[in-house]
Design a protein around this motif. Structure first.
Motif, PDB file in Angstrom:
ATOM      1  N   TRP A   1     -36.479  55.203  41.273  1.00 20.95           N
ATOM      2  CA  TRP A   1     -35.924  55.333  40.046  1.00 20.95           C
ATOM      3  C   TRP A   1     -34.817  54.306  39.893  1.00 20.95           C
ATOM      4  O   TRP A   1     -33.990  54.188  39.068  1.00 20.95           O
ATOM      5  CB  TRP A   1     -35.181  56.633  39.938  1.00 20.95           C
ATOM      6  CG  TRP A   1     -34.585  57.205  41.092  1.00 20.95           C
ATOM      7  CD1 TRP A   1     -34.919  58.228  42.071  1.00 20.95           C
ATOM      8  CD2 TRP A   1     -33.211  56.793  41.641  1.00 20.95           C
ATOM      9  NE1 TRP A   1     -33.967  58.425  42.980  1.00 20.95           N
ATOM     10  CE2 TRP A   1     -32.963  57.486  42.540  1.00 20.95           C
ATOM     11  CE3 TRP A   1     -32.281  55.897  41.154  1.00 20.95           C
ATOM     12  CZ2 TRP A   1     -31.838  57.470  43.384  1.00 20.95           C
ATOM     13  CZ3 TRP A   1     -30.976  55.796  41.850  1.00 20.95           C
ATOM     14  CH2 TRP A   1     -30.814  56.371  43.052  1.00 20.95           C
ATOM     15  N   ASP A   2     -34.700  53.421  40.903  1.00 27.30           N
ATOM     16  CA  ASP A   2     -33.589  52.668  41.097  1.00 27.30           C
ATOM     17  C   ASP A   2     -33.917  51.251  40.280  1.00 27.30           C
ATOM     18  O   ASP A   2     -34.076  50.336  40.703  1.00 27.30           O
ATOM     19  CB  ASP A   2     -33.239  52.425  42.426  1.00 27.30           C
ATOM     20  CG  ASP A   2     -31.820  51.525  42.646  1.00 27.30           C
ATOM     21  OD1 ASP A   2     -31.151  51.569  41.644  1.00 27.30           O
ATOM     22  OD2 ASP A   2     -31.482  51.213  43.829  1.00 27.30           O
ATOM     23  N   PHE A   3     -33.707  51.310  38.868  1.00 25.28           N
ATOM     24  CA  PHE A   3     -33.934  50.325  38.116  1.00 25.28           C
ATOM     25  C   PHE A   3     -32.831  50.367  36.881  1.00 25.28           C
ATOM     26  O   PHE A   3     -32.330  51.320  36.730  1.00 25.28           O
ATOM     27  CB  PHE A   3     -35.336  50.065  37.429  1.00 25.28           C
ATOM     28  CG  PHE A   3     -35.916  51.548  36.929  1.00 25.28           C
ATOM     29  CD1 PHE A   3     -35.431  51.759  35.351  1.00 25.28           C
ATOM     30  CD2 PHE A   3     -36.688  52.523  37.571  1.00 25.28           C
ATOM     31  CE1 PHE A   3     -35.962  53.059  34.986  1.00 25.28           C
ATOM     32  CE2 PHE A   3     -37.170  53.463  36.879  1.00 25.28           C
ATOM     33  CZ  PHE A   3     -36.667  53.831  35.775  1.00 25.28           C
ATOM     34  N   ASP A   4     -32.483  49.134  36.328  1.00 28.12           N
ATOM     35  CA  ASP A   4     -31.540  48.998  35.230  1.00 28.12           C
ATOM     36  C   ASP A   4     -32.085  49.623  34.058  1.00 28.12           C
ATOM     37  O   ASP A   4     -33.408  49.824  33.708  1.00 28.12           O
ATOM     38  CB  ASP A   4     -31.126  47.526  35.169  1.00 28.12           C
ATOM     39  CG  ASP A   4     -30.335  47.180  35.909  1.00 28.12           C
ATOM     40  OD1 ASP A   4     -29.864  47.859  36.936  1.00 28.12           O
ATOM     41  OD2 ASP A   4     -30.211  45.869  36.158  1.00 28.12           O
TER      42      ASP A   4
ATOM     43  N   ALA B   1     -29.062  52.462  37.549  1.00 26.95           N
ATOM     44  CA  ALA B   1     -29.516  53.784  37.785  1.00 26.95           C
ATOM     45  C   ALA B   1     -28.376  54.534  38.337  1.00 26.95           C
ATOM     46  O   ALA B   1     -28.140  55.910  37.909  1.00 26.95           O
ATOM     47  CB  ALA B   1     -30.958  54.073  38.491  1.00 26.95           C
ATOM     48  N   ALA B   2     -27.557  53.744  39.235  1.00 31.59           N
ATOM     49  CA  ALA B   2     -26.593  54.372  40.254  1.00 31.59           C
ATOM     50  C   ALA B   2     -25.568  54.910  39.154  1.00 31.59           C
ATOM     51  O   ALA B   2     -24.841  55.979  39.477  1.00 31.59           O
ATOM     52  CB  ALA B   2     -26.003  53.412  41.114  1.00 31.59           C
ATOM     53  N   GLN B   3     -25.140  54.150  38.067  1.00 30.49           N
ATOM     54  CA  GLN B   3     -24.247  54.474  37.102  1.00 30.49           C
ATOM     55  C   GLN B   3     -24.682  55.685  36.292  1.00 30.49           C
ATOM     56  O   GLN B   3     -23.714  56.740  36.176  1.00 30.49           O
ATOM     57  CB  GLN B   3     -23.902  53.529  35.939  1.00 30.49           C
ATOM     58  CG  GLN B   3     -23.071  52.294  36.546  1.00 30.49           C
ATOM     59  CD  GLN B   3     -22.963  51.035  35.706  1.00 30.49           C
ATOM     60  OE1 GLN B   3     -24.050  50.447  35.349  1.00 30.49           O
ATOM     61  NE2 GLN B   3     -21.520  50.814  35.312  1.00 30.49           N
ATOM     62  N   GLU B   4     -25.665  55.831  35.912  1.00 32.85           N
ATOM     63  CA  GLU B   4     -26.297  57.051  35.223  1.00 32.85           C
ATOM     64  C   GLU B   4     -26.245  58.264  36.048  1.00 32.85           C
ATOM     65  O   GLU B   4     -25.996  59.303  35.820  1.00 32.85           O
ATOM     66  CB  GLU B   4     -27.616  57.071  34.643  1.00 32.85           C
ATOM     67  CG  GLU B   4     -28.259  57.989  33.908  1.00 32.85           C
ATOM     68  CD  GLU B   4     -29.223  57.776  32.953  1.00 32.85           C
ATOM     69  OE1 GLU B   4     -30.140  58.808  32.380  1.00 32.85           O
ATOM     70  OE2 GLU B   4     -29.565  56.779  32.603  1.00 32.85           O
ATOM     71  N   LEU B   5     -26.536  58.019  37.356  1.00 29.60           N
ATOM     72  CA  LEU B   5     -26.711  59.179  38.304  1.00 29.60           C
ATOM     73  C   LEU B   5     -25.171  59.843  38.661  1.00 29.60           C
ATOM     74  O   LEU B   5     -25.212  60.920  38.642  1.00 29.60           O
ATOM     75  CB  LEU B   5     -27.336  58.675  39.525  1.00 29.60           C
ATOM     76  CG  LEU B   5     -27.896  59.793  40.541  1.00 29.60           C
ATOM     77  CD1 LEU B   5     -28.820  60.596  39.751  1.00 29.60           C
ATOM     78  CD2 LEU B   5     -28.484  59.177  41.993  1.00 29.60           C
ATOM     79  N   ARG B   6     -24.392  58.792  38.584  1.00 28.45           N
ATOM     80  CA  ARG B   6     -23.063  59.372  38.746  1.00 28.45           C
ATOM     81  C   ARG B   6     -22.494  59.968  37.526  1.00 28.45           C
ATOM     82  O   ARG B   6     -21.884  60.998  37.830  1.00 28.45           O
ATOM     83  CB  ARG B   6     -21.847  57.977  39.055  1.00 28.45           C
ATOM     84  CG  ARG B   6     -20.562  58.438  39.289  1.00 28.45           C
ATOM     85  CD  ARG B   6     -20.211  59.434  40.241  1.00 28.45           C
ATOM     86  NE  ARG B   6     -19.062  60.039  40.355  1.00 28.45           N
ATOM     87  CZ  ARG B   6     -17.911  59.391  41.032  1.00 28.45           C
ATOM     88  NH1 ARG B   6     -18.191  58.146  41.766  1.00 28.45           N
ATOM     89  NH2 ARG B   6     -16.762  59.879  40.739  1.00 28.45           N
ATOM     90  N   LEU B   7     -22.852  59.726  36.657  1.00 27.43           N
ATOM     91  CA  LEU B   7     -22.754  60.435  35.378  1.00 27.43           C
ATOM     92  C   LEU B   7     -23.113  61.800  35.424  1.00 27.43           C
ATOM     93  O   LEU B   7     -22.461  62.919  35.073  1.00 27.43           O
ATOM     94  CB  LEU B   7     -22.908  59.895  33.906  1.00 27.43           C
ATOM     95  CG  LEU B   7     -22.833  60.547  32.527  1.00 27.43           C
ATOM     96  CD1 LEU B   7     -21.564  60.953  32.465  1.00 27.43           C
ATOM     97  CD2 LEU B   7     -23.283  59.742  31.466  1.00 27.43           C
ATOM     98  N   ILE B   8     -24.450  62.010  35.712  1.00 31.16           N
ATOM     99  CA  ILE B   8     -25.093  63.349  36.101  1.00 31.16           C
ATOM    100  C   ILE B   8     -24.415  63.896  36.816  1.00 31.16           C
ATOM    101  O   ILE B   8     -24.214  65.217  36.932  1.00 31.16           O
ATOM    102  CB  ILE B   8     -26.462  62.896  36.346  1.00 31.16           C
ATOM    103  CG1 ILE B   8     -27.277  62.489  35.010  1.00 31.16           C
ATOM    104  CG2 ILE B   8     -27.343  64.412  36.597  1.00 31.16           C
ATOM    105  CD1 ILE B   8     -28.672  61.923  35.251  1.00 31.16           C
ATOM    106  N   ARG B   9     -23.864  63.546  38.101  1.00 28.95           N
ATOM    107  CA  ARG B   9     -23.131  64.309  39.155  1.00 28.95           C
ATOM    108  C   ARG B   9     -22.013  64.992  38.465  1.00 28.95           C
ATOM    109  O   ARG B   9     -21.649  65.874  38.779  1.00 28.95           O
ATOM    110  CB  ARG B   9     -23.121  63.302  40.372  1.00 28.95           C
ATOM    111  CG  ARG B   9     -22.365  64.027  41.396  1.00 28.95           C
ATOM    112  CD  ARG B   9     -22.013  62.827  42.654  1.00 28.95           C
ATOM    113  NE  ARG B   9     -23.005  62.525  43.034  1.00 28.95           N
ATOM    114  CZ  ARG B   9     -23.612  62.885  44.205  1.00 28.95           C
ATOM    115  NH1 ARG B   9     -23.162  64.194  44.589  1.00 28.95           N
ATOM    116  NH2 ARG B   9     -24.833  62.365  44.645  1.00 28.95           N
TER     117      ARG B   9
END
Length: 345
Positions: free
Chosen positions: A9-12, A55-63
């Motif tokens: 999932w690690d894609f922009d 993807a890390a930015q979106e995942l942080r928002l989900i967290r």
């Protein structure tokens, strides 16, 4: 999350999904600053249609959302209903212009890096059913339920946009425990889901998935798919050291070329090669998979090499390993991919 390279999932991705997430969080009473904490994104950037986020930015928002709102109230299901085909841009238009729902699934898998998914989708066709499996083992444990619900509900929303009124879902299974209240699941998905299953999957009626769609438009699909290819090429063509490593891998795959061998060919030690590739946001295993995937598609589209012969040329010790890898890349077997490629020619 497992080791050995970047997660699938690690894609922009376009900022669209983060905007939908923040809007939903606000409706649940969550402060925008709390939602965006740690994402390095400002609220104003959510309104820029050209913005691309990691993807890390979106995942942080989900967290942030899961930690504040919890994950036991089918929030992911409610959120996923907002991911209509227009949210996916060119990919959404390519899918909705396909001849059949099954063709749309293939397009979605082919351009998976233009979606917002964090789960991996694998599609398998049976005589009467098409089974879509969702894999979440690369995700943090505490985020899995919310993300699985979001990804599956967005998949179903997209399927309904494409297919229209008929209900194609035959069964729904989740790999996590049953929540306290299950009504939201049955209300949205149209079937009573099963929980505590071995894996998460949605079973579609294969007959319906092969029915011609009323909005099918081959010229529109080709134009939208061309846009998809341009977007992927613009996001991340390999260059520099990564391109060199890919060339060495391609030349030595059949001989089982290793990272140690490539490092020696490039006059550096493996540790240095690993570090320099990491600085470019990639890893040796990822580049090897890219080369194998590209060559596999070429071999399957060309002369009728057997699966065993292709596996050997790609450096696999046995064909089963190649078949499993190909399913991970394309969501289907090499044989099924070859049949579809022949049909499209």
């Amino acid at each position: 999350m497992g080791g050995g390279g970047m997660a699938s999932w690690d894609f922009d991705r376009q900022v669209t999904s983060m905007r939908l997430l923040v809007e939903f969080a606000q409706e649940q009473g969550m402060d925008v600053r709390r939602a965006l904490a740690g994402t390095r994104l400002q609220a104003a950037q959510l309104n820029d249609p050209q913005a691309v986020v990691s993807a890390a930015q979106e995942l942080r928002l989900i967290r942030n959302m899961v930690e504040t709102l919890g994950d036991d109230t089918a929030l992911g299901v409610a959120l996923g209903q907002r991911y209509h085909f227009t949210a996916f841009g060119a990919l959404g238009f390519a899918m909705i212009s396909c001849q059949t729902l099954r063709d749309a699934l293939d397009i979605g898998l082919r351009y998976f890096q233009l979606t917002f998914a964090f789960t991996r989708f694998v599609v398998e066709d049976g005589q009467d059913d098409t089974v879509v499996r969702l894999s979440d083992e690369e995700l943090p444990l505490q985020l899995r339920r919310f993300i699985v619900e979001r990804d599956l509900a967005s998949f179903v929303t997209l399927q309904r946009d494409i297919f229209g009124a008929p209900q194609a879902i035959r069964a729904l299974r989740f790999a996590y425990p049953a929540p306290r209240d299950q009504r939201a699941y049955a209300d949205f998905f149209g079937v009573k889901p099963q929980f505590d299953q071995a894996e998460t999957q949605v079973v579609l009626d294969r007959g319906l998935s092969l029915r011609r769609l009323p909005q099918a438009n081959e010229l529109a699909r080709q134009a939208a798919e061309a846009q998809c290819r341009q977007m992927l090429q613009a996001r991340g063509p390999r260059s520099g050291l990564a391109a060199e490593v890919r060339e060495h891998i391609a030349a030595g795959l059949a001989d089982g070329i290793s990272m140690q061998r490539v490092a020696a060919d490039l006059h550096m030690v493996p540790r240095t090669l690993r570090r320099r590739l990491a600085e470019q946001g990639t890893a040796y295993a990822e580049l090897r998979d890219e080369v194998r995937q590209a060559l596999a598609e070429a071999f399957l589209s060309g002369p009728q090499l057997s699966v065993e012969q292709i596996a050997a040329r790609l450096g696999y010790a046995e064909s089963t390993s190649f078949i499993n890898a190909f399913r991970r890349w394309h969501g289907r077997s090499p044989h099924a991919w070859r049949l579809d490629a022949a049909r499209r020619r």
